[in-house]
Write an enzyme that holds these catalytic residues in place. Structure first.
Site: not given
Length: 330
Positions: A228, A199-201
């Site tokens: 996110i 996952y990332c932003t």
């Protein structure tokens, strides 16, 4: 025809933005696709965004587009129409609407053509970035969080992880995505039988990372759809338990969006619980760090007593000291 680059100072542009009364909406989006004329695409989009008074940071490359946008709320539908007609690949592209639209995010239109929309350092000509892992929606993410065979991998920088992350997620300790890609392969080399959830932003880094993992022999690779931002939005809309704790760092004027009330980081100067990022007021330092309100007063918004003392010097003296050092640090 509008000029295709900014000709006004950052200070004046920021003052204009702060004086606006019309609400704005902050959104981000990305799409990997083949662009045969990145420069022509950039110029056309620049003209259209200028007409809509859009502020943004947009990177365009032959591999697609990565964009963070601030658009007047009354022109949001026009903005969506611009995307729809700009390229077939942008018709119905997923827009990650910011969780916090009360604060202003951008104050200028910045659009650049780059070699990659996210610097990855990958030189392998056999790598296929379109062969990505399985997308996970918020409810799927929560199910994975309870799966003992799943490993959550945070593909963001250390200062992003510091203020907020998914429960039990592992950190890839680097400040650049290009360094993280070989590091994560090494860190998980003995975990190829596990489910890898990346996952990332907003999704752009973890999507490419999922393709890189598959390319290097991992079989069960997943990534959080929309990152996110979309996870938090969908979780709130559906009343799901929030498995992300703290704040989501964002690369704009706000420097973060609150996801949960937990404060999991600490002031870098006194150690009290704090997750407020700021930049050192000494412009020749400009270090990004976490500072509580007590230390703001003590250090005058600087990262150290040295920077605080230099900030108090007359501007010509600051410049002469910088010239004597021959660098950009305070």
């Amino acid at each position: 025809m509008p000029v295709l680059h900014n000709q006004v100072s950052n200070r004046e542009l920021r003052a204009r933005m702060l004086s606006e009364t019309e609400p704005r909406t902050t959104v981000s989006f990305y799409r990997y696709f083949v662009l045969h004329d990145p420069h022509g695409f950039r110029d056309n989009l620049y003209r259209a965004f200028t007409e809509l008074n859009v502020f943004c940071r947009v990177y365009i490359a032959a591999e697609g587009i990565n964009a963070q946008i601030s658009v007047p709320q009354g022109l949001f539908s026009d903005f969506c129409e611009v995307l729809r007609t700009a390229h077939p690949q942008l018709d119905n592209v997923r827009l990650n609407v910011a969780l916090d639209n009360k604060r202003k995010s951008f104050w200028m239109l910045r659009m650049k053509v780059r070699e990659r929309i996210v610097a990855d350092g990958i030189e392998d000509p056999t790598f296929n970035p379109e062969n990505v892992g399985v997308y996970l929606k918020a409810e799927d993410v929560n199910a994975m969080a309870d799966d003992p065979d799943a490993i959550f991998v945070d593909m963001r920088n250390h200062y992003e992880y510091e203020v907020g992350h998914f429960d039990n997620a592992i950190q890839v300790p680097s400040n650049t995505f290009r360094e993280q890609l070989p590091m994560v392969l090494d860190m998980l080399r003995n975990e190829k039988d596990k489910k890898i959830v990346m996952y990332c932003t907003g999704g752009i880094r973890c999507e490419k990372a999922s393709a890189w993992m598959l390319h290097n022999g991992f079989k069960k690779v997943y990534h959080v759809e929309g990152g996110i931002i979309e996870y938090a939005r969908r979780s709130r809309a559906k009343g799901l338990p929030m498995r992300f704790s703290g704040k989501n760092f964002v690369f704009d004027e706000r420097l973060g969006e609150r996801i949960t009330s937990e404060i999991i980081a600490h002031c870098h100067q006194c150690g009290v619980p704090c997750d407020r990022h700021t930049n050192c007021r000494n412009q020749y330092c400009h270090l990004l760090f976490i500072q509580c309100f007590v230390c703001i007063e003590k250090y005058t918004g600087c990262c150290s007593l040295t920077c605080r003392d230099k900030l108090s010097l007359p501007l010509p003296e600051q410049r002469s000291r910088r010239a004597a050092r021959g660098d950009r640090r305070g």
